[in-house]
Design a protein around this motif. Structure first.
Motif, PDB file in Angstrom:
ATOM      1  N   UNK A  29       1.083  -1.014  -0.019  1.00 20.32           N
ATOM      2  CA  UNK A  29       0.193  -0.100  -0.048  1.00 20.32           C
ATOM      3  C   UNK A  29       0.858   1.055  -0.019  1.00 20.32           C
ATOM      4  N   UNK A  30       0.703   2.185  -0.891  1.00 26.75           N
ATOM      5  CA  UNK A  30       1.236   3.588  -0.992  1.00 26.75           C
ATOM      6  C   UNK A  30       0.551   4.522  -0.694  1.00 26.75           C
ATOM      7  N   UNK A  31       0.704   5.282   0.290  1.00 25.05           N
ATOM      8  CA  UNK A  31      -0.258   6.719   0.717  1.00 25.05           C
ATOM      9  C   UNK A  31      -0.236   7.433  -0.227  1.00 25.05           C
ATOM     10  N   UNK A  32      -1.373   8.315  -0.421  1.00 26.70           N
ATOM     11  CA  UNK A  32      -1.776   9.417  -1.095  1.00 26.70           C
ATOM     12  C   UNK A  32      -1.152  10.663  -0.383  1.00 26.70           C
ATOM     13  N   UNK A  33      -0.366  11.386  -0.936  1.00 21.38           N
ATOM     14  CA  UNK A  33       0.356  12.322  -0.132  1.00 21.38           C
ATOM     15  C   UNK A  33       0.232  14.058  -0.760  1.00 21.38           C
ATOM     16  N   UNK A  34       0.473  14.812  -0.229  1.00 21.31           N
ATOM     17  CA  UNK A  34       0.464  15.939  -0.888  1.00 21.31           C
ATOM     18  C   UNK A  34       1.934  16.360  -1.641  1.00 21.31           C
ATOM     19  N   UNK A  35       1.697  16.997  -2.743  1.00 23.62           N
ATOM     20  CA  UNK A  35       3.019  17.142  -3.840  1.00 23.62           C
ATOM     21  C   UNK A  35       3.603  18.247  -3.414  1.00 23.62           C
ATOM     22  N   UNK A  36       5.014  18.349  -3.271  1.00 26.12           N
ATOM     23  CA  UNK A  36       5.586  19.677  -3.226  1.00 26.12           C
ATOM     24  C   UNK A  36       6.655  19.495  -4.341  1.00 26.12           C
ATOM     25  N   UNK A  37       6.458  20.612  -5.222  1.00 30.35           N
ATOM     26  CA  UNK A  37       7.270  20.596  -6.331  1.00 30.35           C
ATOM     27  C   UNK A  37       8.366  21.778  -6.476  1.00 30.35           C
ATOM     28  N   UNK A  38       9.273  21.759  -7.322  1.00 27.55           N
ATOM     29  CA  UNK A  38      10.295  22.725  -7.460  1.00 27.55           C
ATOM     30  C   UNK A  38      10.651  22.828  -8.765  1.00 27.55           C
ATOM     31  N   UNK A  39      10.610  24.294  -9.187  1.00 27.36           N
ATOM     32  CA  UNK A  39      11.041  24.616 -10.543  1.00 27.36           C
ATOM     33  C   UNK A  39      12.091  25.076 -10.629  1.00 27.36           C
ATOM     34  N   UNK A  40      13.163  24.662 -11.144  1.00 32.30           N
ATOM     35  CA  UNK A  40      14.650  25.053 -11.209  1.00 32.30           C
ATOM     36  C   UNK A  40      15.379  25.062 -12.430  1.00 32.30           C
ATOM     37  N   UNK A  41      16.700  25.369 -12.501  1.00 29.26           N
ATOM     38  CA  UNK A  41      17.605  25.177 -13.568  1.00 29.26           C
ATOM     39  C   UNK A  41      19.037  25.246 -13.226  1.00 29.26           C
ATOM     40  N   UNK A  42      19.859  24.127 -13.701  1.00 28.55           N
ATOM     41  CA  UNK A  42      21.233  24.127 -13.471  1.00 28.55           C
ATOM     42  C   UNK A  42      21.871  25.293 -13.914  1.00 28.55           C
ATOM     43  N   UNK A  43      21.393  26.186 -14.702  1.00 33.02           N
ATOM     44  CA  UNK A  43      21.963  27.596 -15.116  1.00 33.02           C
ATOM     45  C   UNK A  43      21.785  28.737 -14.114  1.00 33.02           C
ATOM     46  N   UNK A  44      20.877  28.430 -13.207  1.00 32.61           N
ATOM     47  CA  UNK A  44      20.385  29.587 -12.326  1.00 32.61           C
ATOM     48  C   UNK A  44      21.241  29.411 -10.782  1.00 32.61           C
ATOM     49  N   UNK A  45      21.897  30.709 -10.597  1.00 28.58           N
ATOM     50  CA  UNK A  45      22.875  30.660  -9.603  1.00 28.58           C
ATOM     51  C   UNK A  45      22.188  30.640  -8.210  1.00 28.58           C
ATOM     52  N   UNK A  46      20.976  31.038  -8.123  1.00 29.27           N
ATOM     53  CA  UNK A  46      20.190  30.897  -6.867  1.00 29.27           C
ATOM     54  C   UNK A  46      19.581  29.528  -6.640  1.00 29.27           C
ATOM     55  N   UNK A  47      19.513  28.700  -7.551  1.00 29.82           N
ATOM     56  CA  UNK A  47      19.017  27.408  -7.393  1.00 29.82           C
ATOM     57  C   UNK A  47      19.590  26.261  -6.496  1.00 29.82           C
ATOM     58  N   UNK A  48      21.133  26.200  -6.716  1.00 31.18           N
ATOM     59  CA  UNK A  48      21.521  25.213  -5.899  1.00 31.18           C
ATOM     60  C   UNK A  48      21.093  24.878  -4.382  1.00 31.18           C
ATOM     61  N   UNK A  49      20.958  26.217  -3.573  1.00 26.82           N
ATOM     62  CA  UNK A  49      20.444  26.019  -2.064  1.00 26.82           C
ATOM     63  C   UNK A  49      19.010  25.271  -2.148  1.00 26.82           C
ATOM     64  N   UNK A  50      18.064  25.812  -3.223  1.00 25.89           N
ATOM     65  CA  UNK A  50      16.942  25.273  -3.254  1.00 25.89           C
ATOM     66  C   UNK A  50      16.909  23.713  -3.396  1.00 25.89           C
ATOM     67  N   UNK A  51      17.763  23.307  -4.568  1.00 19.88           N
ATOM     68  CA  UNK A  51      17.930  21.820  -4.905  1.00 19.88           C
ATOM     69  C   UNK A  51      18.572  21.107  -3.570  1.00 19.88           C
ATOM     70  N   UNK A  52      19.361  21.739  -2.904  1.00 20.28           N
ATOM     71  CA  UNK A  52      19.821  20.939  -1.831  1.00 20.28           C
ATOM     72  C   UNK A  52      18.686  20.794  -0.830  1.00 20.28           C
ATOM     73  N   UNK A  53      17.829  21.639  -0.451  1.00 23.24           N
ATOM     74  CA  UNK A  53      16.879  21.492   0.247  1.00 23.24           C
ATOM     75  C   UNK A  53      15.683  20.613  -0.038  1.00 23.24           C
ATOM     76  N   UNK A  54      15.609  20.611  -1.423  1.00 27.96           N
ATOM     77  CA  UNK A  54      14.585  19.530  -1.901  1.00 27.96           C
ATOM     78  C   UNK A  54      15.165  18.183  -1.832  1.00 27.96           C
ATOM     79  N   UNK A  55      16.389  18.147  -2.075  1.00 32.37           N
ATOM     80  CA  UNK A  55      17.114  16.852  -1.834  1.00 32.37           C
ATOM     81  C   UNK A  55      16.769  16.189  -0.318  1.00 32.37           C
TER      82      UNK A  55
END
Length: 251
Positions: A29-55
């Motif tokens: 059984x797999x629970x149905x859960x809220x979705x949390x999404x990140x829109x990002x780019x490897x070319x964006x200097x502000x994105x690595x901290x967000x990607x680390x958090x989402x990791x």
């Protein structure tokens, strides 16, 4: 309507091989859960901290995490480094972000990193406290589970009655559980980026003539989720597809 599948009973058959050394008959059984999404780019200097958090979010068992890489940063040329084409970017993911912002912010303007929580809230993807607050504010509704079964090497999934509302669509999203990239251009030139739950496909699921929805399971190293999208096109809830092992990103 794209999805004519009954909300009472949906069987999804996966053409997957039996794992050696495991029982032929499995039920998960797999629970149905809220979705949390990140829109990002490897070319964006502000994105690595967000990607680390989402990791780190990808290791949680109370949400479904997906990371979408947009393409509008690919042409940005940085002096001395040139441009960088994000290998995970897709114009369709950019269009997804524009659709979200048209609903949530009443604008066609987009930015990265952007977090969207349960199709209800949006904020800058590196604002960890704000995101945590939004996750805590999500209306969890009644606990629902999708039942996955495997018999003789074939897996199926049954949705509980009432899971789909009028206008909802069921989609299959596949993702790289973990990805590492040495960036050779753009604002992040020289960085080694580690990312989790990086989306690579998104497709609608429809029943065939026999009433069963079939799709190929993701390859090793990839995961997937069955995502419930509302009539506005926003992902609200989802359930990870168990591979009868683990869906979470490595630590």
């Amino acid at each position: 309507m794209k999805n004519q599948i009954s909300a009472a009973l949906i069987s999804v058959v996966l053409a997957c091989a039996v794992t050696p050394g495991r029982a032929e008959d499995n039920s998960v059984q797999s629970p149905v859960l809220p979705v949390v999404e990140l829109f990002t780019s490897q070319s964006c200097s502000s994105c690595p901290p967000a990607e680390a958090y989402f990791r780190s979010l990808a290791s949680r068992d109370d949400i479904v995490v997906m990371e979408w890489h947009v393409d509008y940063w690919n042409g940005l040329k940085v002096r001395g480094a040139g441009a960088w084409r994000d290998p995970f970017s897709d114009a369709a993911f950019t269009e997804r972000q524009r659709r979200y912002n048209a609903v949530l912010r009443k604008t066609n303007n987009v930015y990265t990193p952007q977090a969207v929580i349960a199709g209800q809230f949006e904020t800058v993807g590196s604002r960890t406290g704000q995101i945590d607050n939004y996750i805590n504010r999500i209306d969890r509704q009644d606990a629902s589970f999708i039942s996955f079964e495997k018999t003789d090497g074939v897996a199926s999934v049954i949705l509980p009655d009432g899971l789909l509302s009028e206008g909802d669509e069921m989609r299959l999203v596949t993702f790289h559980k973990r990805a590492e990239t040495k960036v050779a251009g753009g604002e992040n030139s020289g960085l080694q980026l580690a990312e989790a739950h990086v989306v690579h496909t998104d497709e609608g699921l429809e029943a065939e003539a026999d009433g069963i929805v079939r799709f190929e399971p993701p390859e090793n190293g990839s995961g997937c989720a069955i995502v419930i999208v509302d009539k506005a096109g926003l992902a609200r809830r989802a359930a990870y597809c168990p591979s009868f092992t683990s869906h979470r990103a490595p630590a």
